[in-house]
Motif scaffolding. Sequence first.
Motif, PDB file in Angstrom:
ATOM      1  N   PRO A 156       0.833  -1.216   0.000  1.00 37.17           N
ATOM      2  CA  PRO A 156       0.000   0.000   0.000  1.00 37.17           C
ATOM      3  C   PRO A 156       0.865   1.263   0.000  1.00 37.17           C
ATOM      4  O   PRO A 156       1.881   1.316   0.703  1.00 37.17           O
ATOM      5  CB  PRO A 156      -0.787  -0.117   1.312  1.00 37.17           C
ATOM      6  N   VAL A 176      -7.394  -2.970   3.736  1.00 31.01           N
ATOM      7  CA  VAL A 176      -6.386  -2.786   2.681  1.00 31.01           C
ATOM      8  C   VAL A 176      -5.219  -3.759   2.897  1.00 31.01           C
ATOM      9  O   VAL A 176      -4.725  -4.374   1.945  1.00 31.01           O
ATOM     10  CB  VAL A 176      -5.890  -1.325   2.639  1.00 31.01           C
ATOM     11  N   TYR A 181      -7.725   4.212  -3.012  1.00 30.30           N
ATOM     12  CA  TYR A 181      -8.558   4.284  -1.813  1.00 30.30           C
ATOM     13  C   TYR A 181      -8.600   5.732  -1.350  1.00 30.30           C
ATOM     14  O   TYR A 181      -7.655   6.224  -0.724  1.00 30.30           O
ATOM     15  CB  TYR A 181      -7.971   3.400  -0.705  1.00 30.30           C
TER      16      TYR A 181
END
Lengths: 225, 225
Positions: free
Chosen positions: A195, A211, B91
């Motif tokens: 991420p 996530v 996101y």
Amino acid sequence: MTLSPTPRSTVKRGHKRAVTERTALHSVLDAALVCHLAVVVDGAPLVLPTGYGRDGDTLYLHGSTGARSLREAVAGVPVCVAVTVLDGVVYARSMFGHSMNFRSAVVHGVAVPVTEPEAKLHGLRVLTEHLAPGSWDYARQPTTKELAATSVLALDLTEASVKVRSGPPGDHEDDVAANDRWAGVLPVRAVWGEPEPDPTLVGGWDVPPHVVTRSRASSAGGPLG
Amino acid sequence: MTLSPTPRSTVKRGHKRAVTERTALHSVLDAALVCHLAVVVDGAPLVLPTGYGRDGDTLYLHGSTGARSLREAVAGVPVCVAVTVLDGVVYARSMFGHSMNFRSAVVHGVAVPVTEPEAKLHGLRVLTEHLAPGSWDYARQPTTKELAATSVLALDLTEASVKVRSGPPGDHEDDVAANDRWAGVLPVRAVWGEPEPDPTLVGGWDVPPHVVTRSRASSAGGPLG
């Protein structure tokens, strides 16, 4: 349950690759993130990538793709949607036998704009949860203005076809018997990376569990759109 | 060199994402293995995945997709081809800001069947070398019969558009200032797996260099079709 084939959704070439189970259709649609939506505009075909999500036998499409004129062009007219997952490149002994391992679904139907507020919110939830599982509950909910600026289309999955190729090359027996060249499959799959936090975040932020979980779930056939 | 936009190939929505350099078009087309080819059949859109390859500003399409009637339907009429590479899921703090990082190309034109033997062989070489670099010289060359059973289409890349989204979420400043939710990007890429030899191979076979090289070249943005 089969896919209720009509003439145009019946796989004609490579029919050995046709799959007629509805669960197979769902499985292909659930394995990718991007679909390709085709529509006729001024007599010519137009195909664009867009996001989607599935709820039962309804496919929700992100309709805010392209110009307003396109959104209007898509609503209420025949569309065709394809979702393809590439699984590998097939290296045959013959050039002619080269191929791809893939799973693909093609859906025909009429895309209906979802405008009733509750139904639209449901469609958006399905779309968001397909794109980013866990985000619907985590992210800030849409304002009335944002909802109005979002277009959701619903497409029934009744008329659909699925095609799958898997396994080794299908070389001609003479080529196999010659045994003078390597043949096989080079698999390909999608994997999630680490991420990347937004640089505008202030302070120390842990990446949220929905996530993290996804970024670690790279072993299965991933989203190839 | 720009992409000679026409009204239908000019990106209207999200125009900040439009890219007008021809090198960007080539780059997107070279990064994937599967395209989605749309055509109008009996007034309705049809979109199917197929293989392709690029030589300069000519896109060669594997035309043996679908039925003979489709191959005939595609030849000489307007088609639209899309190639999409998914790079990540965005996101955002808001549901509305959720998005994808991607590179996509959309080409409009008329697909011309390539029938002259030398030209067809060239088109097949381009197609094969895109799908499986090194295979053209390694694999058994096509017989006259195999050549006749293969359909190659050529599509000029003059009328095309490219759209790219990259980078972090574009949340509204109020959402950024609130700093009450994580935001970021989860990258996704395609990776090659280990070569899977055909079980019908007899004796000990080394995987040939052109396959080994590719299977180890998984770090860059891979083929997401």
